[in-house]
Design a protein around this motif. Structure first.
Motif, mmCIF file in Angstrom:
data_model
loop_
_atom_site.group_PDB
_atom_site.id
_atom_site.type_symbol
_atom_site.label_atom_id
_atom_site.label_comp_id
_atom_site.label_asym_id
_atom_site.label_seq_id
_atom_site.Cartn_x
_atom_site.Cartn_y
_atom_site.Cartn_z
ATOM 1 N N ILE A 55 0.671 3.435 4.177
ATOM 2 C CA ILE A 55 1.249 2.940 2.929
ATOM 3 C C ILE A 55 1.931 4.119 2.250
ATOM 4 C CG2 ILE A 55 0.752 2.029 0.630
ATOM 5 C CD1 ILE A 55 -1.591 0.504 1.863
ATOM 6 N N ASN A 56 3.238 4.001 2.083
ATOM 7 C CA ASN A 56 4.032 5.052 1.454
ATOM 8 C C ASN A 56 4.411 4.639 0.037
ATOM 9 O OD1 ASN A 56 4.237 6.842 3.711
ATOM 10 N ND2 ASN A 56 5.719 5.441 4.633
ATOM 11 N N ILE A 57 4.098 5.488 -0.935
ATOM 12 C CA ILE A 57 4.561 5.303 -2.304
ATOM 13 C C ILE A 57 5.675 6.325 -2.532
ATOM 14 C CG2 ILE A 57 3.942 5.365 -4.737
ATOM 15 C CD1 ILE A 57 2.654 3.071 -3.190
ATOM 16 N N ILE A 58 6.853 5.842 -2.954
ATOM 17 C CA ILE A 58 8.039 6.697 -3.006
ATOM 18 C C ILE A 58 8.582 6.745 -4.425
ATOM 19 C CG2 ILE A 58 10.363 7.059 -2.090
ATOM 20 C CD1 ILE A 58 9.482 5.456 0.387
ATOM 21 N N ASP A 59 8.568 7.944 -5.022
ATOM 22 C CA ASP A 59 9.163 8.109 -6.346
ATOM 23 C C ASP A 59 10.531 8.761 -6.210
ATOM 24 O OD1 ASP A 59 8.691 10.856 -5.991
ATOM 25 O OD2 ASP A 59 6.811 10.804 -7.121
ATOM 26 N N ASP A 60 11.063 9.345 -7.274
ATOM 27 C CA ASP A 60 12.414 9.896 -7.214
ATOM 28 C C ASP A 60 12.501 11.204 -6.443
ATOM 29 O OD1 ASP A 60 10.931 11.001 -9.450
ATOM 30 O OD2 ASP A 60 12.779 12.061 -9.972
ATOM 31 N N ARG A 61 11.341 11.804 -6.125
ATOM 32 C CA ARG A 61 11.351 13.095 -5.431
ATOM 33 C C ARG A 61 10.524 13.127 -4.157
ATOM 34 N NH1 ARG A 61 9.379 17.250 -9.818
ATOM 35 N NH2 ARG A 61 9.579 18.654 -8.031
ATOM 36 N N TRP A 62 9.454 12.349 -4.124
ATOM 37 C CA TRP A 62 8.490 12.514 -3.038
ATOM 38 C C TRP A 62 8.090 11.179 -2.414
ATOM 39 C CZ3 TRP A 62 8.418 17.507 -2.210
ATOM 40 C CH2 TRP A 62 8.537 18.389 -3.277
ATOM 41 N N SER A 129 7.218 -7.739 -10.959
ATOM 42 C CA SER A 129 8.446 -7.655 -11.752
ATOM 43 C C SER A 129 9.659 -7.301 -10.904
ATOM 44 C CB SER A 129 8.280 -6.614 -12.859
ATOM 45 O OG SER A 129 7.998 -5.338 -12.308
ATOM 46 N N GLY A 130 9.485 -7.220 -9.578
ATOM 47 C CA GLY A 130 10.613 -6.990 -8.684
ATOM 48 C C GLY A 130 10.938 -5.542 -8.406
ATOM 49 N N VAL A 131 10.071 -4.624 -8.783
ATOM 50 C CA VAL A 131 10.309 -3.196 -8.542
ATOM 51 C C VAL A 131 9.677 -2.795 -7.212
ATOM 52 C CG1 VAL A 131 9.924 -0.857 -9.393
ATOM 53 C CG2 VAL A 131 10.340 -2.719 -11.001
ATOM 54 N N VAL A 132 10.462 -2.135 -6.363
ATOM 55 C CA VAL A 132 9.959 -1.672 -5.073
ATOM 56 C C VAL A 132 9.377 -0.272 -5.255
ATOM 57 C CG1 VAL A 132 10.511 -1.190 -2.663
ATOM 58 C CG2 VAL A 132 11.723 -3.002 -3.879
ATOM 59 N N ILE A 133 8.089 -0.115 -4.939
ATOM 60 C CA ILE A 133 7.438 1.183 -5.153
ATOM 61 C C ILE A 133 7.170 1.929 -3.856
ATOM 62 C CG2 ILE A 133 6.350 0.401 -7.276
ATOM 63 C CD1 ILE A 133 3.711 0.169 -5.677
ATOM 64 N N GLY A 134 7.454 1.317 -2.701
ATOM 65 C CA GLY A 134 7.191 1.980 -1.428
ATOM 66 C C GLY A 134 7.228 0.982 -0.292
ATOM 67 N N THR A 135 6.521 1.315 0.776
ATOM 68 C CA THR A 135 6.525 0.456 1.962
ATOM 69 C C THR A 135 5.154 0.444 2.623
ATOM 70 O OG1 THR A 135 7.109 2.246 3.495
ATOM 71 C CG2 THR A 135 8.939 1.035 2.461
ATOM 72 N N LEU A 136 4.925 -0.610 3.382
ATOM 73 C CA LEU A 136 3.867 -0.622 4.394
ATOM 74 C C LEU A 136 4.584 -0.392 5.711
ATOM 75 C CD1 LEU A 136 1.024 -1.054 5.490
ATOM 76 C CD2 LEU A 136 1.454 -3.520 5.436
#
Length: 401
Positions: A55-62, A129-136
């Motif tokens: 499970i990857n959580i992806i922000d604006d930098r990492w 709310s439709g925001v993508v925060i990462g991937t499986l």
């Protein structure tokens, strides 16, 4: 998958990245692992018949690998992330051989610089709310195909990851709400002690007075007791109203000089016992909630007297004000032990107190200053602590005019 790149630091966050970052912070998943996610990751790997799932959580930098099987979770720069290339693409992405895909062919996870991924598949983690925060994400170092049923299962599992995070977020909010209720109960108890003490003192004077000689004194004491009761009732009603509307603050004109005078009167018993002198001068009219501002002034004066009295036989407190752009700066000075600079932020936290011996030996739960900060913030102001010219603490508050 691991790796870093300082080039990611040069990217400015977009509006989409900002919304993503806010959602990630709401879930708190990066800083506080969620054990319940591991079962979903293991199931993803089994269904897709691959050795690795994450499970990857992806922000604006990492890219933060918050849960994984087949590797040790790590962090990599967003620009090195394979998932970041397709995070905003709807639906599940399936790539049989990443080395032949132009999106991934030069990626360090594919070229061998970091890893040698061939098969890759991912499904986005989309909040309600439709925001993508990462991937499986699932992958392997050999080429593979993914059946439509397995691809569908990956999408379902990604939705379940969000369900787990939503449940966790709701649980944290409920816990925080319970903590706030506990805080409120403790605050109410703390802030009503002084009016009650004043009431008890006045009634004691009345009951102990000789019937004939002190009739006038008894009448005066009972009158002051009645006044304390009325203020206490008003305080309870307004505080409960404040809590029920979620922190709405009445925008009324408040005479702080009159408020401070009433507070000193309520604290009369404590001041006499401590041999304390309180001087109040030049306090302005401000806009705010009368009851909450009274609690603020009461806590500040009572706190100053208590700590000054812990080291001085003649504790002195001065309350003054000076104008500043857009409002007023209220200052409470005492000649007590002061507050060590390293403690000046921490003492505003609930149940936190200073570490100096002169402070730790004074009774109390560490509620007064946290209450003050909450009230000041609700009024759009600031609060802090400096060193007083008299050598003790100077607690200052800024309030809009």
């Amino acid at each position: 998958m691991t790796g870093t790149s300082t080039a990611a630091l040069r990217r400015g966050p977009s509006a989409r990245d900002f919304a993503r970052q806010q959602a990630i912070e709401d879930y708190g998943v990066v800083d506080d692992p969620v054990p319940d996610l591991r079962g979903l990751v293991e199931l993803a790997a089994r269904i897709c018949e691959v050795p690795t799932a994450v499970i990857n959580i992806i922000d604006d930098r990492w890219q933060h690998q918050v849960c994984a099987v087949g590797l040790t979770p790590d962090v990599c720069a967003r620009e090195d992330s394979m998932c970041a290339k397709v995070i905003d693409r709807p639906g599940t992405v399936v790539v049989a051989d990443a080395s032949l895909d132009p999106r991934f062919a030069t990626n360090p996870f594919v070229t061998g610089e970091i890893a040698a991924v061939r098969f890759y598949a991912s499904s986005p983690l989309v909040t309600p709310s439709g925001v993508v925060i990462g991937t499986l994400c699932v992958f392997d170092d050999v080429t593979r195909k993914l059946t439509p049923s397995a691809a569908g299962a990956l999408e379902v599992l990604a939705a379940q990851v969000i369900d787990v995070l939503e449940l966790r977020r709701t649980t944290r909010e409920l816990r925080r709400s319970n903590e706030q209720l506990t805080h409120f109960a403790a605050q109410l108890s703390h802030d009503l002690r002084n009016p009650l003490a004043a009431l008890a003192g006045f009634l004691e004077i009345a009951t102990d007075s000789p019937e004939m000689a002190a009739a006038a004194q008894a009448t005066h004491a009972l009158t002051r007791a009645e006044s304390s009761v009325r203020r206490m009732q008003s305080m309870i009603e307004d505080l409960l109203s404040f809590a029920s509307v979620g922190g709405a603050v009445a925008g009324l004109e408040v005479d702080l000089q009159a408020v401070a005078t009433a507070v000193v009167e309520d604290l009369d018993g404590d001041l006499g016992a401590a041999g304390a002198t309180v001087e109040v001068a030049g306090l302005p009219m401000v806009s705010g909630d009368p009851t909450l501002l009274r609690l603020l002034v009461q806590n500040l004066i009572a706190n100053a007297v208590k700590f000054a009295g812990s080291v001085r036989e003649d504790p002195r407190v001065q309350v003054s004000a000076e104008p500043e752009p857009g409002g007023w700066r209220i200052v409470v000075d005492d000649n007590g032990p002061g507050v060590d600079p390293v403690d000046r932020e921490r003492v505003f936290e609930l149940l936190e107190r200073g570490t100096a011996p002169a402070v730790t030996r004074v009774g109390g739960l560490g509620i007064g200053l946290s209450t003050c900060r909450r009230i000041v913030q609700e009024h759009g102001g600031r609060i802090g602590i400096d060193t007083s010219p008299s050598g003790g603490a100077r607690v200052w508050v800024t309030l809009p005019g």
